[in-house]
Design a protein around this motif. Sequence first.
Motif, short mmCIF file in Angstrom:
data_model
loop_
_atom_site.label_atom_id
_atom_site.label_comp_id
_atom_site.label_asym_id
_atom_site.label_seq_id
_atom_site.Cartn_x
_atom_site.Cartn_y
_atom_site.Cartn_z
N ILE A 124 -23.54 8.73 -3.32
CA ILE A 124 -22.25 8.74 -2.62
C ILE A 124 -22.27 9.78 -1.51
CG2 ILE A 124 -19.79 9.25 -2.85
CD1 ILE A 124 -20.47 6.61 -4.07
N SER A 125 -22.84 10.94 -1.80
CA SER A 125 -22.90 12.02 -0.81
C SER A 125 -23.75 11.62 0.39
CB SER A 125 -23.46 13.29 -1.45
OG SER A 125 -22.64 13.73 -2.52
N ILE A 126 -24.88 10.97 0.15
CA ILE A 126 -25.77 10.56 1.24
C ILE A 126 -25.13 9.46 2.07
CG2 ILE A 126 -28.03 9.60 1.82
CD1 ILE A 126 -29.10 10.90 -0.73
N VAL A 127 -24.50 8.50 1.43
CA VAL A 127 -23.80 7.44 2.16
C VAL A 127 -22.69 8.04 3.03
CG1 VAL A 127 -22.32 5.41 1.92
CG2 VAL A 127 -24.35 5.65 0.48
N SER A 128 -22.01 9.04 2.49
CA SER A 128 -20.95 9.72 3.26
C SER A 128 -21.52 10.37 4.51
CB SER A 128 -20.26 10.77 2.38
OG SER A 128 -19.65 10.18 1.26
N LEU A 129 -22.72 10.94 4.40
CA LEU A 129 -23.38 11.53 5.57
C LEU A 129 -23.72 10.46 6.60
CD1 LEU A 129 -25.82 14.17 3.99
CD2 LEU A 129 -23.50 14.51 4.86
N PRO A 358 -16.25 10.94 1.25
CA PRO A 358 -16.79 10.68 -0.09
C PRO A 358 -15.74 10.19 -1.09
CG PRO A 358 -16.67 13.04 0.32
CD PRO A 358 -16.43 12.35 1.63
N GLY A 359 -14.51 10.65 -0.93
CA GLY A 359 -13.43 10.18 -1.80
C GLY A 359 -13.16 8.71 -1.60
N VAL A 360 -13.12 8.26 -0.33
CA VAL A 360 -12.86 6.86 -0.02
C VAL A 360 -14.04 5.99 -0.47
CG1 VAL A 360 -12.47 5.20 1.84
CG2 VAL A 360 -11.32 7.41 1.89
N VAL A 361 -15.27 6.46 -0.21
CA VAL A 361 -16.46 5.71 -0.63
C VAL A 361 -16.46 5.52 -2.15
CG1 VAL A 361 -18.98 5.72 -0.77
CG2 VAL A 361 -17.85 6.39 1.35
N THR A 362 -16.12 6.57 -2.88
CA THR A 362 -16.07 6.49 -4.35
C THR A 362 -15.05 5.46 -4.81
OG1 THR A 362 -16.72 8.81 -4.57
CG2 THR A 362 -15.66 7.80 -6.46
N LEU A 363 -13.89 5.43 -4.17
CA LEU A 363 -12.86 4.44 -4.53
C LEU A 363 -13.35 3.02 -4.31
CD1 LEU A 363 -9.61 6.09 -3.11
CD2 LEU A 363 -10.38 6.04 -5.48
N PHE A 364 -14.03 2.79 -3.17
CA PHE A 364 -14.54 1.45 -2.89
C PHE A 364 -15.62 1.04 -3.89
CE2 PHE A 364 -12.62 1.74 1.38
CZ PHE A 364 -12.11 0.45 1.47
N VAL A 365 -16.49 1.99 -4.24
CA VAL A 365 -17.56 1.69 -5.20
C VAL A 365 -16.97 1.30 -6.55
CG1 VAL A 365 -19.46 2.70 -6.54
CG2 VAL A 365 -19.32 3.09 -4.07
N LYS A 366 -15.91 1.99 -6.97
CA LYS A 366 -15.28 1.68 -8.26
C LYS A 366 -14.50 0.36 -8.22
CE LYS A 366 -16.88 5.42 -10.06
NZ LYS A 366 -18.00 5.32 -11.03
N LYS A 367 -13.95 0.03 -7.05
CA LYS A 367 -13.16 -1.20 -6.93
C LYS A 367 -14.07 -2.42 -6.80
CE LYS A 367 -8.79 0.29 -6.77
NZ LYS A 367 -7.72 -0.22 -7.66
N VAL A 368 -15.12 -2.27 -5.97
CA VAL A 368 -16.03 -3.39 -5.70
C VAL A 368 -17.37 -3.10 -6.38
CG1 VAL A 368 -17.05 -4.86 -3.92
CG2 VAL A 368 -14.88 -3.68 -3.47
N LYS A 369 -17.58 -3.65 -7.54
CA LYS A 369 -18.74 -3.31 -8.35
C LYS A 369 -20.05 -3.74 -7.70
CE LYS A 369 -16.26 -1.65 -11.73
NZ LYS A 369 -16.27 -0.20 -12.05
N GLN A 370 -20.03 -4.84 -6.94
CA GLN A 370 -21.25 -5.37 -6.34
C GLN A 370 -21.52 -4.81 -4.94
OE1 GLN A 370 -23.23 -7.26 -8.24
NE2 GLN A 370 -21.67 -7.02 -9.83
N LEU A 371 -20.84 -3.73 -4.60
CA LEU A 371 -21.00 -3.14 -3.27
C LEU A 371 -22.42 -2.61 -3.10
CD1 LEU A 371 -19.03 -2.71 -0.88
CD2 LEU A 371 -18.72 -0.37 -1.68
N ASN A 372 -23.13 -3.10 -2.10
CA ASN A 372 -24.51 -2.69 -1.85
C ASN A 372 -24.51 -1.54 -0.83
OD1 ASN A 372 -27.24 -2.45 -1.01
ND2 ASN A 372 -27.63 -4.58 -1.68
#
Length: 520
Positions: A124-129, A358-372
């Motif tokens: 999550i941290s790297i994607v945020s970067l 990172p907070g928004v990315v985490t929310l999307f990851v939890k909502k959309v399980k198949q998020l690549n």
Amino acid sequence: MKGNREIRIEILLVVSMLVFCIYTFMSPLIPSIDSVAGFLTYKGTLTTGNFNYYAEVSSMDLSKDVSWFVSWWSPGQWIFPALFNYFFGLSLGAASIAVTVAGAISGMLGFYKLFRSFGFEKKISIVSLCVIFASYTFFYSFVVYQGGEILSFAIFPWFALTVVKSRSPSIKDLFWIFILFLVCFIAKTTLLIYCIMVLIYKGIINTRENKRQQDRLNIPKQFLYLLPGIIAGLIIYFSFLVRGITPAATGNPALSFHDVLVPAASPLLSCLSLQQIILRTVNANSDYYIFSLCAVTACLFIFLANIIKSKVLFKGYKTFYLVLYGGVAVFFIFIYFVNMPVDYSSRHFKILGYLLIPGVVTLFVKKVKQLNLNIISLFVCLLGVLFFIYIKQGWIKDRFISNQYFYRNFDNKELVDKLDLQAYTELMRRADSIASKNGIIYVDANADLAMDLSQRIITQRSVDGRITTVYEGKGPRILACIEKETYNFNNNRLQDLFPDYKEFKLVGETKRFLFFISVK
């Protein structure tokens, strides 16, 4: 397998950063108006021997200079490139590139560690970067040198990390917080409000923890974290701010929708490049712009509501962000309300945007399980590189590289002067005939030209042939470089500019400019 995917995202980010760095070394930066003032302050420091003094030719007596202490801008924008220039002989442009690259690397590492300290997963941290990398407020620093912007990105996460990781207000921790507080000010003046809010957050979070542990005797001790900020603030005020001209309100206090909505929507405006997209889309229509800001603010509040309700996000991160966002937004709403001369650019709020990611990315990851996240990171980085190259090419069009290895002219396309490469080359050749102490060069051009010359220089853009400043007195020899169009409009322009000089001799010309020397 999971580790390999993470490594691929890391490599993707590193390669994308390398593209920025290599491209910028090959195609240098454009100096912003603020950084030009900073570099001329460096020049004034060298000529006057007084730190952080700006010097220019006196309009009352050409044989003298007037100088003043620069307190409006933080000195970091010129100090760090000046160190490379003074000690290693790098041109100011090359030094600014070195500072930009070092600042970008430092900021990326700092934000990564800060995200991890708030409990975010490594991926999550790297994607945020990667999202930060593709943000306009980040890669614009590889187009235009705005010293304070890349320096604030470089130092703030380390200050915040030091405060967040401190377990108790020990003398050692308070000392390093004090030092980093001062460094943040040197980087950018407006970082002070960010730093103050971080210290307030620390007092709040530690007090809450002590109450939970029923350790009420230790609660007052937690507000010792404010002490480094108070001491540093007093030092900054009395040793720096009061020594020069400080910003003042330009009109009667008034609050508009714009004043409120820009700070309110700032996290999304800055981290997703939305401000630039909206401004291009609405095409200066103020009603559409306000409506767009309302929509962005509504989206932000939805994100914040979900972040607050989320059980997977670290409580300390939530408190940290809300305290920082609330404090910074209120501060800027206030300075806009009192009409301080501060623009509405999203660059002032970029840190709020980066911390939200990172907070928004985490929310999307939890909502959309198949998020690549691998594909998303690839798309985001590629988009960032393409957008950066497109923006850079638009900015450097019809510009040339100066002796200091900058693309000439300001970061305002409407203020670009007409001094072309032919006239610039001829000016540099003829400038050697003018002694640095006993001569003056006058040029119909922007002030960034003064960075390329050691001589005393007057730059004055011609506005419809009008003269903005008249210079009295006589003595120094004057080399004048005037645009032909301006001279044809008023062939007595030099005599009007320098009334105590009776004659100027034409000594050369190029396609667009004329060169004159004063006659004794």
